[in-house]
Design a protein around this motif. Structure first.
Motif, mmCIF file in Angstrom:
data_model
loop_
_atom_site.group_PDB
_atom_site.id
_atom_site.type_symbol
_atom_site.label_atom_id
_atom_site.label_comp_id
_atom_site.label_asym_id
_atom_site.label_seq_id
_atom_site.Cartn_x
_atom_site.Cartn_y
_atom_site.Cartn_z
ATOM 1 N N ASP A 163 -6.853 16.857 28.090
ATOM 2 C CA ASP A 163 -8.088 16.205 28.541
ATOM 3 C C ASP A 163 -7.764 14.867 29.209
ATOM 4 O OD1 ASP A 163 -9.648 18.233 27.351
ATOM 5 O OD2 ASP A 163 -9.799 17.110 25.463
ATOM 6 N N MET A 164 -6.864 14.110 28.590
ATOM 7 C CA MET A 164 -6.482 12.806 29.145
ATOM 8 C C MET A 164 -5.823 12.971 30.509
ATOM 9 S SD MET A 164 -4.928 11.047 25.686
ATOM 10 C CE MET A 164 -5.777 11.239 24.120
ATOM 11 N N ALA A 165 -5.016 14.013 30.663
ATOM 12 C CA ALA A 165 -4.357 14.260 31.947
ATOM 13 C C ALA A 165 -5.374 14.636 33.017
ATOM 14 C CB ALA A 165 -3.309 15.356 31.801
ATOM 15 N N ARG A 166 -6.387 15.399 32.651
ATOM 16 C CA ARG A 166 -7.404 15.773 33.640
ATOM 17 C C ARG A 166 -8.244 14.565 34.042
ATOM 18 N NH1 ARG A 166 -7.372 20.567 30.411
ATOM 19 N NH2 ARG A 166 -9.143 19.905 29.151
ATOM 20 N N ALA A 167 -8.534 13.702 33.069
ATOM 21 C CA ALA A 167 -9.255 12.468 33.403
ATOM 22 C C ALA A 167 -8.397 11.569 34.295
ATOM 23 C CB ALA A 167 -9.647 11.726 32.130
ATOM 24 N N GLY B 147 6.432 7.863 31.742
ATOM 25 C CA GLY B 147 5.644 7.751 30.522
ATOM 26 C C GLY B 147 6.521 7.359 29.353
ATOM 27 N N CYS B 148 6.018 6.483 28.494
ATOM 28 C CA CYS B 148 6.775 5.929 27.374
ATOM 29 C C CYS B 148 6.124 6.311 26.061
ATOM 30 C CB CYS B 148 6.838 4.413 27.472
ATOM 31 S SG CYS B 148 7.302 3.786 29.091
ATOM 32 N N SER B 149 6.902 6.846 25.125
ATOM 33 C CA SER B 149 6.410 7.177 23.797
ATOM 34 C C SER B 149 5.219 8.147 23.918
ATOM 35 C CB SER B 149 6.054 5.900 23.039
ATOM 36 O OG SER B 149 5.818 6.170 21.683
ATOM 37 N N MET B 150 4.039 7.786 23.421
ATOM 38 C CA MET B 150 2.887 8.675 23.609
ATOM 39 C C MET B 150 2.691 9.007 25.081
ATOM 40 S SD MET B 150 -0.555 8.911 24.621
ATOM 41 C CE MET B 150 -1.368 7.331 24.518
ATOM 42 N N GLY B 151 2.932 8.030 25.955
ATOM 43 C CA GLY B 151 2.828 8.287 27.387
ATOM 44 C C GLY B 151 3.819 9.312 27.873
ATOM 45 N N GLY B 152 4.961 9.427 27.198
ATOM 46 C CA GLY B 152 5.917 10.471 27.544
ATOM 47 C C GLY B 152 5.399 11.851 27.192
ATOM 48 N N MET B 153 4.756 11.981 26.032
ATOM 49 C CA MET B 153 4.126 13.262 25.689
ATOM 50 C C MET B 153 3.001 13.564 26.676
ATOM 51 S SD MET B 153 3.981 13.385 21.528
ATOM 52 C CE MET B 153 3.631 15.141 21.574
ATOM 53 N N LEU B 154 2.244 12.529 27.056
ATOM 54 C CA LEU B 154 1.185 12.722 28.031
ATOM 55 C C LEU B 154 1.765 13.152 29.378
ATOM 56 C CD1 LEU B 154 -1.785 12.583 28.790
ATOM 57 C CD2 LEU B 154 -1.543 10.099 29.091
ATOM 58 N N ALA B 155 2.979 12.696 29.698
ATOM 59 C CA ALA B 155 3.628 13.139 30.931
ATOM 60 C C ALA B 155 3.860 14.645 30.910
ATOM 61 C CB ALA B 155 4.946 12.399 31.129
ATOM 62 N N ALA C 259 1.940 16.754 29.387
ATOM 63 C CA ALA C 259 0.612 17.322 29.650
ATOM 64 C C ALA C 259 0.283 17.257 31.133
ATOM 65 C CB ALA C 259 -0.445 16.579 28.830
ATOM 66 N N TRP C 260 0.641 16.157 31.791
ATOM 67 C CA TRP C 260 0.439 16.034 33.234
ATOM 68 C C TRP C 260 1.208 17.113 33.991
ATOM 69 C CZ3 TRP C 260 -1.749 13.540 37.337
ATOM 70 C CH2 TRP C 260 -2.700 12.555 37.047
ATOM 71 N N LEU C 261 2.438 17.338 33.603
ATOM 72 C CA LEU C 261 3.265 18.338 34.286
ATOM 73 C C LEU C 261 2.688 19.746 34.133
ATOM 74 C CD1 LEU C 261 6.705 16.890 33.208
ATOM 75 C CD2 LEU C 261 5.937 17.140 35.585
ATOM 76 N N LEU C 262 2.006 19.989 33.031
ATOM 77 C CA LEU C 262 1.393 21.306 32.803
ATOM 78 C C LEU C 262 0.018 21.422 33.442
ATOM 79 C CD1 LEU C 262 2.428 21.799 29.071
ATOM 80 C CD2 LEU C 262 3.404 22.940 31.069
ATOM 81 N N ALA D 258 -8.231 9.371 16.945
ATOM 82 C CA ALA D 258 -8.384 10.385 17.989
ATOM 83 C C ALA D 258 -7.084 10.624 18.749
ATOM 84 C CB ALA D 258 -9.486 9.960 18.962
ATOM 85 N N ILE D 259 -6.372 9.552 19.084
ATOM 86 C CA ILE D 259 -5.159 9.712 19.897
ATOM 87 C C ILE D 259 -4.027 10.319 19.078
ATOM 88 C CG2 ILE D 259 -3.425 8.504 21.269
ATOM 89 C CD1 ILE D 259 -5.584 6.481 22.030
ATOM 90 N N THR D 260 -3.865 9.888 17.821
ATOM 91 C CA THR D 260 -2.794 10.489 17.016
ATOM 92 C C THR D 260 -3.086 11.959 16.731
ATOM 93 O OG1 THR D 260 -3.802 9.708 14.933
ATOM 94 C CG2 THR D 260 -2.110 8.304 15.963
ATOM 95 N N GLN D 261 -4.344 12.314 16.554
ATOM 96 C CA GLN D 261 -4.675 13.733 16.370
ATOM 97 C C GLN D 261 -4.374 14.536 17.628
ATOM 98 O OE1 GLN D 261 -8.758 13.200 15.143
ATOM 99 N NE2 GLN D 261 -8.271 13.334 12.971
ATOM 100 N N ALA D 262 -4.648 13.966 18.791
ATOM 101 C CA ALA D 262 -4.340 14.643 20.049
ATOM 102 C C ALA D 262 -2.842 14.838 20.205
ATOM 103 C CB ALA D 262 -4.896 13.840 21.227
ATOM 104 N N MET D 263 -2.064 13.845 19.820
ATOM 105 C CA MET D 263 -0.606 13.968 19.900
ATOM 106 C C MET D 263 -0.101 15.069 18.960
ATOM 107 S SD MET D 263 0.232 9.887 19.920
ATOM 108 C CE MET D 263 2.017 10.025 19.997
ATOM 109 N N ASP D 264 -0.591 15.074 17.741
ATOM 110 C CA ASP D 264 -0.144 16.081 16.770
ATOM 111 C C ASP D 264 -0.488 17.496 17.220
ATOM 112 O OD1 ASP D 264 0.771 14.015 15.221
ATOM 113 O OD2 ASP D 264 -0.814 14.150 13.707
ATOM 114 N N ALA D 265 -1.635 17.642 17.886
ATOM 115 C CA ALA D 265 -2.107 18.968 18.299
ATOM 116 C C ALA D 265 -1.441 19.475 19.566
ATOM 117 C CB ALA D 265 -3.627 18.935 18.496
ATOM 118 N N PHE D 266 -0.740 18.610 20.298
ATOM 119 C CA PHE D 266 -0.107 19.016 21.556
ATOM 120 C C PHE D 266 1.175 19.773 21.236
ATOM 121 C CE2 PHE D 266 2.579 18.006 25.333
ATOM 122 C CZ PHE D 266 1.811 18.674 26.276
ATOM 123 N N GLN D 267 1.141 21.075 21.409
ATOM 124 C CA GLN D 267 2.271 21.934 21.056
ATOM 125 C C GLN D 267 2.500 22.971 22.165
ATOM 126 O OE1 GLN D 267 4.212 21.825 18.117
ATOM 127 N NE2 GLN D 267 3.159 19.933 17.553
#
Length: 339
Positions: free
Chosen positions: A129-133, A150-158, A160-163, A258-267
């Motif tokens: 969702d964050m990547a689409r926004a 992307g750094c730390s959480m931003g790296g995981m978000l990267a 998501a961006w790539l996908l 909310a953000i830590t739950q989103a990180m944990d759920a990203f698999q």
């Protein structure tokens, strides 16, 4: 998609850093917020739709159709100059005199972007969702292609961006982040969320931050920076209390949850990761306890065009901020390989 732009009445003091002051003089620097998804909604992964999402963002340099997108860490914000001065400036990997640089506060954050309290009841957020926004922000700014760091959480978000937005990304640098959370990382986040649940109103968030800080450092780093005393209160006690109070004064419990739950759920699956067809550089840190160097390496080397480099530092996960060493040069070399 349509957007309305308003500018807040405050700005940052760029005089704090001579390097950033130089970059500000030589380029355009902007802080603004924008309302996105006014004509049509953003459909969240949880199944709910949201309109009028606000995103706060900084830009550095002259607007262009090609840009560098910076993705911040869990409790970070869009002010790259404030938290990554080793990377931002003339002659550095984030050079406003050469490139258009963008960093937006994530959806669900608490630094001016729409947070959990702005979403419909029962809504949950995902990194996708964050990547689409984030894509909507780039479209608003007229950007067609990006390089991502992307750094730390931003790296995981990267990841998501790539996908989610593979058509927009030329290459990516992922610093101190795996593609998915380990049971260790999920456990740490669970303990932090439990602390917030048991002591709402700020006290639990202080404890959550203390748990996180311990995972961001290493035993050697704490021994160097907060050395043991023969008597009296140990420096590390005051150090943890200070960081807990500092975060509670500027961050939201709801956003942390909310953000830590989103990180944990990203698999993402192995098949999804294999679909990433752009060059990706993963940066591990030798002493990282939160996201081990092996985790970071194993994630990036499964990608078709992934490569790995390791930062050797005693300072743990936060070494990319505290002790970047040769990291800026390695990232610069990776950027230039695309030219």
């Amino acid at each position: 998609m349509t957007a309305s732009l308003t500018r807040p009445s405050f700005d940052y003091d760029y005089s704090e850093s001579p390097m950033v002051q130089e970059a500000a003089v030589r380029s355009q620097v902007s802080f603004a917020h924008v309302k996105l998804f006014r004509a049509g909604p953003l459909l969240l992964d949880c199944g709910l739709a949201v309109n009028d999402i606000q995103v706060n963002y900084h830009t550095y340099g002259r607007p262009a159709e090609e840009a560098v997108l910076v993705l911040h860490a869990l409790t970070g914000d869009s002010a790259v100059h404030a938290w990554w001065p080793d990377f931002l400036g003339v002659g550095r990997p984030l050079d406003p005199s050469r490139e258009f640089i963008i960093c937006g506060n994530v959806l669900g954050g608490c630094n001016g972007s729409s947070g959990p309290e702005d979403l419909p009841p029962g809504a949950t957020l995902s990194l996708r969702d964050m990547a689409r926004a984030g894509r909507a922000l780039l479209e608003h700014l007229g950007v067609r292609r990006v390089k991502i760091v992307g750094c730390s959480m931003g790296g995981m978000l990267a990841y998501a961006w790539l996908l989610e937005n593979p058509d927009m990304v030329d290459r990516a640098v992922i610093v101190a982040a795996p593609a998915r959370h380990s049971p260790w990382a999920v456990g740490l986040n669970t303990a932090a969320r439990n602390a917030i649940a048991l002591a709402p109103g700020g006290e639990g968030l202080k404890v959550a931050r203390q748990i996180a800080i311990l995972s961001y450092r290493s035993p050697e780093s704490l021994a160097q920076k907060q050395p043991h005393r023969a008597s009296g209160e140990q420096p590390v006690v005051g150090y943890l209390q200070h960081h807990g109070e500092k975060l509670a004064a500027r961050f939201s419990e709801e956003s942390y949850l909310a953000i830590t739950q989103a990180m944990d759920a990203f698999q993402p699956s192995a098949r999804e990761l294999a679909s990433i067809r752009v060059p990706v550089l993963g940066i591990g840190i030798s002493s990282d306890l939160l996201y081990t160097a092996r985790e970071v390496r194993d994630s990036v080397t499964t990608l078709p065009f992934g490569e790995y480099w390791e930062l050797h530092s005693p300072h743990g996960h936060d070494a990319f901020l505290m002790d970047p060493g040769h990291l800026p040069g390695v990232v610069q070399e990776f950027w230039e390989a695309s030219n």
